[in-house]
Write an enzyme that holds these catalytic residues in place. Structure first.
Site, PDB file in Angstrom:
ATOM      1  N   ARG A  54      12.209  26.397   8.350  1.00 16.72           N
ATOM      2  CA  ARG A  54      11.678  27.142   7.206  1.00 16.72           C
ATOM      3  C   ARG A  54      12.798  27.224   6.179  1.00 16.72           C
ATOM      4  NH1 ARG A  54       7.546  30.580   9.242  1.00 16.72           N
ATOM      5  NH2 ARG A  54       8.057  32.319   7.890  1.00 16.72           N
ATOM      6  N   ASP A  71      -1.481  35.806  14.532  1.00 13.53           N
ATOM      7  CA  ASP A  71      -0.744  37.029  14.808  1.00 13.53           C
ATOM      8  C   ASP A  71      -0.531  37.890  13.584  1.00 13.53           C
ATOM      9  OD1 ASP A  71       1.049  35.337  13.536  1.00 13.53           O
ATOM     10  OD2 ASP A  71       2.726  36.407  14.411  1.00 13.53           O
ATOM     11  N   ASP A  91      -3.084  29.687  13.960  1.00  6.93           N
ATOM     12  CA  ASP A  91      -2.024  29.939  13.014  1.00  6.93           C
ATOM     13  C   ASP A  91      -0.778  29.278  13.587  1.00  6.93           C
ATOM     14  OD1 ASP A  91      -0.479  31.206  11.085  1.00  6.93           O
ATOM     15  OD2 ASP A  91      -0.027  32.822  12.480  1.00  6.93           O
ATOM     16  N   ARG A 146      -0.053  25.185   3.838  1.00  2.00           N
ATOM     17  CA  ARG A 146      -0.031  25.943   2.595  1.00  2.00           C
ATOM     18  C   ARG A 146      -1.389  26.564   2.311  1.00  2.00           C
ATOM     19  NH1 ARG A 146       4.925  26.343   0.280  1.00  2.00           N
ATOM     20  NH2 ARG A 146       6.063  24.399   0.089  1.00  2.00           N
ATOM     21  N   LYS A 196      -8.180  29.965   5.139  1.00  2.00           N
ATOM     22  CA  LYS A 196      -8.274  29.846   6.591  1.00  2.00           C
ATOM     23  C   LYS A 196      -9.683  30.210   7.041  1.00  2.00           C
ATOM     24  CE  LYS A 196      -3.495  30.773   7.851  1.00  2.00           C
ATOM     25  NZ  LYS A 196      -2.605  31.481   8.758  1.00  2.00           N
ATOM     26  N   ASP A 218       2.834  27.202   5.959  1.00  2.00           N
ATOM     27  CA  ASP A 218       4.091  26.473   5.778  1.00  2.00           C
ATOM     28  C   ASP A 218       3.918  25.205   4.960  1.00  2.00           C
ATOM     29  OD1 ASP A 218       5.621  28.231   7.021  1.00  2.00           O
ATOM     30  OD2 ASP A 218       5.935  27.082   8.854  1.00  2.00           O
ATOM     31  N   PHE A 258       9.597  41.313  -3.119  1.00  2.00           N
ATOM     32  CA  PHE A 258       8.898  40.050  -2.940  1.00  2.00           C
ATOM     33  C   PHE A 258       7.426  40.229  -3.242  1.00  2.00           C
ATOM     34  CE2 PHE A 258       6.230  37.410  -0.316  1.00  2.00           C
ATOM     35  CZ  PHE A 258       6.721  36.159  -0.631  1.00  2.00           C
ATOM     36  N   ASN A 281      -2.281  37.684   7.653  1.00  2.00           N
ATOM     37  CA  ASN A 281      -2.932  36.589   6.937  1.00  2.00           C
ATOM     38  C   ASN A 281      -3.949  35.853   7.811  1.00  2.00           C
ATOM     39  OD1 ASN A 281      -0.975  35.634   8.579  1.00  2.00           O
ATOM     40  ND2 ASN A 281      -0.336  33.991   7.222  1.00  2.00           N
ATOM     41  N   ASP A 282      -3.962  36.181   9.083  1.00  2.00           N
ATOM     42  CA  ASP A 282      -4.936  35.533   9.973  1.00  2.00           C
ATOM     43  C   ASP A 282      -6.181  36.383  10.183  1.00  2.00           C
ATOM     44  OD1 ASP A 282      -3.058  33.480  10.446  1.00  2.00           O
ATOM     45  OD2 ASP A 282      -2.035  34.811  11.832  1.00  2.00           O
TER      46      ASP A 282
END
Lengths: 304, 1236
Positions: free
Chosen positions: B662, B872, B454, B846, B852, B744, B604, B875-876
């Protein structure tokens, strides 16, 4: 380091090999196979019947020549070939508890099929005791009787701790089939040394058992006459019987193998040491030279 | 949570908690992914059902009805779980059956059991009953004791936990009374004081704060240490529980494990109020910064979210173990062959002797003691052969090394201990030690070929720093660190200065612009921009006192590091957020305190990729501030006005992301009162809706977030972690391919790729960036064609990865998530695989969490290469679980990744020591250990087999049954374990110096079929030596079975231990003690066995030891057995040295202090280490010399024992330290097991 260790091993082993070879050489051994010859001509075709018949005379006389001077004590062994004293059925067929103490006289569970006779427990029970060797030898030298000392032929530890002094043979060899020697019912097991020797079962199918010791020196070309009572049935299973007279040294009886083995291994080590020396001389390599690392030797590295 | 997602993800902490079935079907969003991944692991359907429950809307049927303050009625219809928890598995009664049942899940134990049962049959009884059951009983007992101890600890902690007290409102009463946790029931009202732990999941009713805010710390739940805000509903706030009582009904979803989701509504005073995840506090959290909070229990005990989330550590099987199973099968075949040979030969023998057997003294088939003279224990040749077969299985059973499984576990525990203790894996910054969560894949660390990393938080620190801003198309990026003096101008409260805790670089020009008087357009826009930064977030400012009473620090707490960075930036420019309640915020705008009403907040979510707030300004205007990812923001920006500014902003955005920043776009709109009223009614309707609330809210947000005008954009830097470029370089040299998978933007990803040396300027980049399947196919084909062309130019280019000087142009493949949508799980995967594997570097940007995992699967399914995923964030999780080895970085983003991982550590660069050093050692040792265990058991079996050939195939063993049984348990077990834990082929320094040495694990050099076969050949030779040397020497002698058996026992143990000793690389006192100790222990055991008068072998060892022949034979066996192996080893080491061998020689001859270091057994002590300083003092010869007596004793010890008194003393200390550390580790693991 490699060379040193090989050389060292070689240098240690070769002398040991030589020493044990010479020790083995010193041993004088007379081996006499008598199981065939001791059967009279007319019974040669029906040996089994001969040996099983309790009526026939089984006395047999053999003459032995002493090839070299034998210093006392001269050990007398009988050797059985092809007798599987290490057979699973056989080795288990004994009752160590019963042998040891009178209190366990009835413990015969492991002794089958020789556990009871006529409904009573056999002491000592089991196939091993049942098949006790019963040939006897009488030695004479120039018609003079050679005493065979049959005391202290068994391990002292066995006599002291394994075979009880209060256990007397009982109901022994009284079954339908008699296997071997009978025991004097008035002597406790701890004194029955032939039994004790026999019951220390041999490791291999060919084995010797100590019969007794002749405690005089035998001279070269002495002619020994042995009167054998050829009772023991090895004919049923194709076994052989041999009488062995032997002296001992520090490596035991006659045993060339150990010396040969040591010489071979030692020689091989020396040979390897020389090989390595030669290889080092003709194909030297700097130890720990990073240029030998695969990725330095070859840019492509290991094939992945 | 992962902020790695679309770059402008920062916004709201709680990602999409609102259920949205439509969205779920198309993509998996971050949180729900994190939550549902553990499901397959537990594999229970109930869990997935529960999980599904949180996705659905509440219907009355599957809702749980909680009558507030009426536990009796609440529990009337359904008895909800009480609050007592039970993590213990067994009770006294169930322990034995359950524990045994669980233990026999292992096939090995079943094999053991079957053999033991077979042996109980009288016809087959090879060993005595006791001896045959002993090993199994021993293993079962050890495991049972361990389990019982663990369970006892769990019982104890359960008791402690259940016995804690909380103040509970007496049923119907008006007073809070202390009550034990276990007696708390659903429906009861509980009052929590500050810093107390919350005993169960409860809905907040009121708090000490007048607006109903409560802060909780969820560190026990997800590891995040920042404070989270929870709110009590306005409707319940005013009620004073202990005076007027409380009545109401909460209808909430069934218990589920989604800790970020809660879905319920509350009927109170005939009004329906909706409840969400921000209204619930969960068991295990702590109340902070709030004097008290009152809530009603909705889930208790095992139905609380924290309990539902407890799942065991992942269970994976290591590569080596999988391979080992192949060899185990081979050995089973060999075992079968041996048994067949024995039973066939036995059959032939019986056939040949069938006439003799009746009377043969050693067989005696006929039984004369029974009257009918039946056969004794003889069932015909066929049965006899069958029995022989079974018996030979019993005799040769240890061909399959069952103790190996136990040894391997112990070894892994020991290896884990040293990894955990390793100073170079200790992160000082976060005070986090290395964690071994999965105990059974240590050796996989030595065989990794691919690393999937990641980016955010893994390669970078995830400490965001505001770098530059583009406001109204003007770029302000000339930041310089502001001096503290600048602060004096703002944030004065009375006579106190309040200043933010962190200083941020400010652009002097921008500062000047903001401070300048006048109402220029630029100034207006800049003000709005920073106002938006300060207001459009969910950050909570906390004021912290400083030693100087005149100064106070403002600490911003929030769940998104990006947001925190933005708020600090706003503060640095003079827009200091000083207070937040649920209804308003106070911002110190350039020294003037202004209060803004927060009228609405759209959280969000990863579909909108933006968040917005609606603010009522002091001048009664209503403004909508939106911030979000550029991709989502440009869609809602009104392009009709100020197109130039939009273009300029886009240019700046591009520039920022090329710098690796970012980016976020900020927009705003003023709402007219009509618009506001429309929105308000829609918002209220949506937020109280019972059905489909999530999607309604989303629709409301989408309606209002439109026609924005752009305020500007921000660039936030996420710094690279220390040592990342070096680490990547090392890993690359080690032949490991590093792939970066990030959420990213492409530009950001590429620039980070450059800064961490993943990409270099001479690389040819292949960029795949498509929007349709066909174009993807075309790009892939082009890419493959290109790689082929490049490969053709320079032959032998395949291997440039491992080489140093690459001969061809290195290639980098950069692919984005959109293209991957068209590639993964279609036939194009194969093409991608081809293209990707020839490239040196692969960068995926992205990508969604599932993608992944998809990329990991791409490699994992197509090659045999080992994969490692490191990350970390939540999402991983998917890729961490997909990869062979999952490593979690315990960083800023909570513990989701760590909880899913096999290993957890603090920094990316620790991968280098972890893989190159520990991985190499672990692999090397484990591989050796497995081969050695095969060998040591096989040599014993072969030795037995040769003897069987001389016992008329009757399976007698000369070796006593006790020695047979103890052989693999006591005689030879310990040294291999010790060597497996402590031996090191190379020092850490060398391994780090030459990363290429890692290749030996990747190429499986230490364990493969060839080595196995060689070992087996050696095994046969050694068994021949052991058997035949004494056999030939004692042929025609009076030797008895027991004596020869004892000789064989000692010979095999000595040979096997010398074999091990010869392969030990680094000796230390423990190795010495265990190897030589084992030989001594064997001798002692043999002597003890031979001292029991009722055993047939009584006194044999004493007798045989008295002969010179015995000793000569032992010596001869040891040498003859070892010569071929030793010669082979010497020969290959000298003439065909492996890299490891050369490196070892270098260590030995090139560097003397390294050799000295090997004297010290444990790496931890040879390395400078913070935590080890105590040890270092203890082991410093200088200091210990002073404390030790000198003189005679010392001289005596030195001269006679070969080492100094200090060393002896040190070793004792070392042993004590080891022991205490080991217990500590065990405790930790137990605690962990309890928690998880």
């Amino acid at each position: 380091m490699i060379i040193t260790s090989f050389a060292l091993v070689g240098l240690v082993f070769v002398p040991i090999g030589l020493a044990s070879l010479s020790a083995s050489e010193q041993v004088v051994e007379i081996v006499d196979r008598y199981d065939i010859d001791c059967i009279p001509e007319q019974f040669q075709n029906e040996r089994l019947a001969y040996i099983q018949n309790s009526e026939t005379n089984k006395t047999c006389t053999r003459n032995l020549i002493v090839p070299r001077k034998m210093n006392s004590p001269v050990y007398v062994y009988y050797q059985l070939d092809n007798f599987y004293q290490n057979h699973r059925r056989y080795v288990k067929s004994r009752s160590d508890k019963q042998l040891r103490s009178k209190a366990y006289e009835q413990v015969t569970d492991n002794c089958k099929p020789e556990d009871k006779a006529n409904g009573l427990a056999i002491v000592p029970c089991g196939l091993i005791a049942w098949s006790l060797f019963n040939d006897t030898y009488k030695f004479s030298l120039d018609s003079k009787v050679l005493e065979v000392n049959k005391k202290n032929i068994a391990w002292k530890s066995d006599q002291d701790h394994k075979f009880g002094s209060d256990v007397y043979p009982k109901n022994f060899q009284s079954g339908a089939l008699i296997g071997g020697a009978k025991l004097n019912a008035s002597i406790p097991l701890s004194e029955q040394e032939d039994l004790i020797v026999w019951m220390r079962t041999a490791a291999l199918p060919t084995f010797r058992k100590l019969y007794g010791k002749i405690e005089v020196d035998l001279e070269l070309n002495d002619k020994i006459t042995v009167v054998i009572q050829n009772n023991y049935n090895t004919y049923g299973f194709g076994g052989k019987k041999k009488l062995v007279l032997s002296t001992t040294t520090w490596i035991g009886g006659k045993n060339d193998f150990l010396g040969v083995a040591y010489l071979t291994v030692g020689g091989m080590c020396l040979f390897l040491a020389i090989c390595f020396v030669l290889l080092y001389v003709f194909k030297p390599r700097t130890l720990g030279d990073p240029s030998y690392l695969s990725w330095n030797r070859n840019a492509a590295g290991h094939p992945s | 949570m992962a902020h790695d997602g679309p770059p402008p993800s920062p916004l709201l902490p709680e990602p999409p908690i609102r259920p949205n079935p439509a969205a779920r079907s198309t993509r998996v969003d971050r949180i729900s992914f994190a939550v549902d991944t553990p499901v397959p692991r537990r594999g229970s359907r109930a869990d997935s059902d529960r999980l599904a429950a949180s996705q659905k809307e509440l219907s009355d049927d599957d809702a749980r009805l909680v009558y507030i303050n009426d536990p009796v009625r609440t529990n009337e219809r359904f008895e909800f779980a009480g609050n007592s928890i039970r993590t213990a598995k067994y009770s006294i009664l169930t322990f034995l059956p359950r524990n045994l049942f669980e233990q026999f899940h292992r096939v090995a134990y079943v094999y053991f059991l079957v053999i033991a049962i077979l042996n109980q049959l009288p016809q087959l009884a090879v060993f005595g009953r006791g001896a045959s059951v002993l090993p199994l009983a021993f293993v079962l007992l050890v495991t049972a004791v361990k389990d019982a101890y663990e369970d006892w600890r769990r019982h104890r902690s359960d008791r402690n936990e259940n016995g804690r007290t909380a103040s509970v409102l007496a049923a119907g009463g008006r007073q809070f009374q202390p009550m034990r946790w276990k007696d708390i029931r659903v429906g009861e009202i509980i009052k929590i004081a500050a810093n107390e732990t919350i005993p169960c999941d409860m809905v907040l009713l009121s708090t000490s704060d007048s607006t109903g805010v409560a802060y909780v710390q969820t560190i026990n739940l997800d590891g995040e240490s920042n404070l989270k805000t929870r709110y009590a509903k306005q409707e319940t706030l005013s009620k004073s529980v202990d005076k007027e009582g409380f009545a109401g009904l909460i209808r909430c979803e069934r218990p589920n494990r989604n800790i970020y989701g809660f879905h319920a509504n509350m009927e109170i005073d005939r009004k329906k109020v909706s409840l969400g995840p921000s209204n619930i506090v969960l068991r295990g959290c702590e109340l902070k910064n709030t004097a008290w909070a009152v809530g009603v229990v909705v889930y208790a005990g095992r139905e609380t979210k924290v309990m539902l989330n407890s799942s065991g550590a992942p269970s994976k099987r290591s590569r080596l173990e999988t391979h080992m199973n192949r060899e185990t099968l081979l050995l089973s075949g060999l075992l079968l062959a041996l048994c067949l040979v024995v039973c066939v030969l036995a059959g032939i023998w019986l056939g040949n002797h069938k006439d003799d057997l009746d009377y043969s003294p050693y067989f005696r088939k006929r039984n004369f003691s029974s009257d009918d003279e039946k056969d004794y224990n003889y069932y015909g040749i066929g049965m006899q052969i069958f029995f022989t077969f079974l018996m030979s299985v019993i005799v040769f059973q240890i061909m399959i090394p069952i103790s190996l499984y136990i040894s391997m576990e112990l070894v892994r525990l020991g290896q884990a201990y040293f990894m955990t203790r390793d100073a170079s894996l200790y992160d000082e910054a976060s005070n986090s030690r290395f964690q071994c969560r999965a105990l059974n894949i240590n050796e996989d660390l030595g065989q990794i070929k691919y690393i999937f990393s990641d980016k955010t938080g893994t390669l970078t620190e995830n400490k965001m720093e505001f770098q530059c801003a583009s406001i109204q198309g003007v770029d302000y990026s000339g930041g310089k660190a502001s001096s503290p003096r600048d602060w004096e101008a703002y944030s004065v409260v009375g006579n106190q200065f309040w200043r933010p805790k962190l200083l941020v670089k400010t652009d002097p020009e921008l500062v000047r612009l903001l401070r300048s008087g006048g109402e220029s357009r630029e100034r207006m826009h800049a003000r709005e921009f920073f106002l938006a930064l300060a207001a459009c977030n969910t950050i909570v400012p906390l004021t912290v006192g400083t030693p100087d009473p005149k100064q106070k620090l403002i600490d911003y707490q929030g769940e998104s590091p990006d947001e925190v960075a933005l708020v600090y930036a706003a503060a640095a420019y003079g827009f200091v957020l000083v207070e937040r309640t649920s209804g308003h915020i106070v911002i110190d705008v350039l020294g003037e305190r202004l209060r803004f009403d927060v009228l609405g907040l759209h959280e969000f979510d990863s579909d909108r990729k933006r968040m917005s707030v609606i603010i009522g300004c002091p001048d009664k205007r209503v403004k909508l501030f939106v911030k979000g990812a550029d991709s989502s923001m440009f869609g809602v920006i009104d392009r009709s006005i100020n197109l130039d500014i939009i273009r300029a902003t886009e240019t700046h955005l591009h520039a920022y992301s090329s710098l690796g920043l970012r980016t976020l776009v900020i927009g705003m709109r003023e709402l007219s009162s009509a618009e506001f009223n429309d929105w308000q009614s829609a918002y209220e309707k949506a937020s109280t809706a019972l059905m489909g609330r999530g999607s309604l809210l989303r629709a409301v947000a989408a309606n209002v977030e439109c026609n924005l005008h752009v305020l500007g954009a921000s660039g936030i830097e996420d710094k690279l972690q220390r040592g990342v470029p070096e680490a990547i370089e090392s890993l690359r040299q080690a032949g490991i391919k590093v792939w970066v998978l990030t959420g990213d933007k492409q530009e950001t990803a590429i620039s980070i790729g450059y800064s961490c040396k993943l990409l270099t300027s001479e690389m040819t980049q292949i960029i795949i960036n498509n929007h349709s399947k066909d174009s993807c196919r075309k790009s892939l084909e082009d890419a493959i064609a290109m790689t082929n062309k490049l490969a053709a130019i320079s032959p032998g280019a395949q291997n440039t990865l491992t080489g140093t000087g690459s001969q061809r142009v290195p290639l980098a493949l950069i692919i984005d998530g959109t293209s991957l949508v068209y590639i993964l799980e279609t036939e194009l995967e194969e093409e991608l695989f081809k293209a990707a594997t020839v490239c040196d570097v692969v960068l995926c940007c992205r990508v969604a969490p599932l993608q992944k995992a998809g990329i990991v699967a791409l490699i994992k399914n197509r090659t045999d290469d080992m994969t490692l995923a490191i990350g970390d964030g939540a999402n991983d999780v998917s890729m961490i679980q997909m990869a062979d080895v999952g490593v979690g970085i315990s960083g800023q983003e909570g513990r989701q990744a760590v909880m899913a991982s096999d290993f957890a550590m603090g920094q990316f660069r620790f991968l280098v020591p972890l893989l190159l050093v520990h991985g190499h050692w672990n692999y090397q040792r484990m591989a050796y250990m497995i081969l050695y265990n095969f060998y040591r058991n096989a040599v014993f079996v072969f030795m037995l087999f040769w003897y069987v050939l001389y016992t008329a195939f009757s399976l007698t063993t000369a070796i006593t049954e006790w020695s047979s049984v103890l052989y693999s348990v006591i005689y030879t077990a310990l040294p291999t374990i010790v060597v497996g834990i402590l031996d090191k082929d190379l020092s850490r320094k060398t391994l780090l110096k030459y990363p290429q040495l890692y290749g030996s694990g990747q190429r499986e050099e230490r364990y493969n079929l060839k080595l196995f076969i060689l070992t087996m050949m050696d095994t046969v030779w050694q068994s021949l030596a052991i058997f035949f040397i004494p056999f030939l020497a004692y042929r025609h002698s009076t030797i008895d079975g027991s004596s020869l058996g004892d000789l064989w026992t000692l010979a095999v143990v000595i040979l096997v231990n010398i074999h091990l000793a010869m392969d030990v690389f680094r000796w230390n006192w423990i190795t010495h003690a265990s190897i030589w100790g084992c030989i001594v222990a064997t001798a002692i055991c043999v002597i003890i066995i031979d001292s029991i008068p009722v055993l047939p072998g009584y006194w044999a060892i004493y007798d045989v030891m008295g002969t010179g022949l015995f000793w000569l034979l032992l010596l001869g066996i040891a040498v003859a057995g070892m010569v071929p192996r030793f010669a082979m080893k010497a020969f290959t080491e000298y003439f065909f040295p492996s890299d490891i061998q050369i490196a070892r020689e270098q260590e030995k001859f090139g560097n003397l202090d390294e050799a000295a270091a090997s004297e010290i057994p444990m790496s931890t002590f040879s390395q400078p280490h913070q935590g080890c300083q105590n040890y270092k003092i203890l082991f410093d010869p200088e200091s210990s010399r002073k404390t030790l007596t000198t003189g005679f004793v010392q001289r005596f010890v030195e001269s006679y024992m070969g080492f100094s008194l200090e060393m002896a003393y040190q070793r004792v200390l070392l042993a004590c330290g080891l022991l205490s550390d080991l217990t500590k580790l065990l405790k930790e693991r137990l605690y962990f097991a309890h928690l998880v």
